[in-house]
Enzyme design. Structure first.
Site, PDB file in Angstrom:
ATOM      1  N   CYS A  33       0.939  -1.115   0.186  1.00 34.55           N
ATOM      2  CA  CYS A  33       0.007  -0.112  -0.005  1.00 34.55           C
ATOM      3  C   CYS A  33       0.750   1.281  -0.078  1.00 34.55           C
ATOM      4  CB  CYS A  33      -0.975   0.066   1.277  1.00 34.55           C
ATOM      5  SG  CYS A  33      -2.322   1.184   0.779  1.00 34.55           S
TER       6      CYS A  33
ATOM      7  N   HIS B 188      -3.702  -5.085  -0.444  1.00 38.08           N
ATOM      8  CA  HIS B 188      -3.245  -5.564   1.004  1.00 38.08           C
ATOM      9  C   HIS B 188      -3.188  -6.993   0.879  1.00 38.08           C
ATOM     10  CE1 HIS B 188      -3.161  -2.082   3.496  1.00 38.08           C
ATOM     11  NE2 HIS B 188      -3.992  -1.680   2.655  1.00 38.08           N
TER      12      HIS B 188
ATOM     13  N   GLU C 197      -2.217  -9.211   2.968  1.00 43.72           N
ATOM     14  CA  GLU C 197      -2.564  -9.728   4.239  1.00 43.72           C
ATOM     15  C   GLU C 197      -4.228  -9.787   4.653  1.00 43.72           C
ATOM     16  OE1 GLU C 197      -2.093  -5.442   5.147  1.00 43.72           O
ATOM     17  OE2 GLU C 197      -1.405  -6.852   3.790  1.00 43.72           O
TER      18      GLU C 197
END
Length: 211
Positions: free
Chosen positions: A86, A191, A193
């Protein structure tokens, strides 16, 4: 093998830490540490730079921790694998144009500019799931195909000067940059994750990557 996730007050790192720990245990990726200590970054084998919020704020926080910016630069210059996530990806650019003009690492020649979708019905920030348009093959994207979905939250994106630095795009009122990379560095605007199984695969690939 140590992967350092850099903590520079850029947001909650818990989800990133948990995802990297999970994949490290699955692929034999060694130890995951979250740190703001430049010496620990220098001792690490891989570096992950996350980030949420505005480029200017993240750049200021990164520069406020004595020696941290230089430690990250040293690792990249030494050829260690680096992943920016990001705003961490945006920091790889020459310039960030959010709230003024701010310098990045200048690893990917280009600038971070506001999203300007050609469909006025599309909202800013670009938030939610979007399918990848993958361009060149990259080891960190092994097993990830065009059409796979990743999770985005952003209002700005990195526009490289060299199209060869673009790894993937998505369509959001026109092409926007989803990933950039060259040599030992890779960055994702999304992202991983927060991108479920596909994002975890990318994290596992990064932990095995030997550029």
């Amino acid at each position: 093998m140590i992967t350092a996730i850099v903590d520079y007050n850029s947001g909650n790192l818990r989800s990133a830490e948990k995802s990297f720990q999970r994949m490290a245990s699955e692929v034999g990726g060694g130890d995951i540490i979250v740190t703001d200590d430049p010496d620990q970054v220098r001792r690490a084998d891989r570096v992950v730079l996350p980030g949420v919020g505005a480029f200017a704020d993240c750049r200021s926080e990164l520069g406020a921790i004595n020696g941290l910016f230089g430690a990250i630069e040293d690792k990249v210059k030494a050829g260690n694998p680096f992943l920016g996530i990001c705003v961490g990806m945006q920091m790889m650019a020459t310039w960030g144009r959010e709230h003024g003009n701010h310098t990045g690492f200048d690893w990917i020649k280009g600038e971070v500019v506001a999203l300007t979708p050609n469909d006025p019905a599309l909202k800013i920030p670009h938030m939610g799931w979007n399918s990848l348009n993958q361009t060149p093959d990259h080891p960190v994207f092994d097993g990830i195909s065009a059409g796979d979905h990743m999770y985005f939250v952003h209002s700005y994106h990195l526009v490289p000067e060299n199209p060869e630095d673009i790894v993937a795009t998505v369509d959001y009122g026109g092409d926007i940059i989803a990933a950039v990379g060259r040599d030992n560095i890779i960055g994702t605007q999304f992202h991983p994750e927060k991108s479920q199984a596909t994002g975890l695969r990318l994290i596992g690939n990064f932990l095995k990557w030997a550029p």
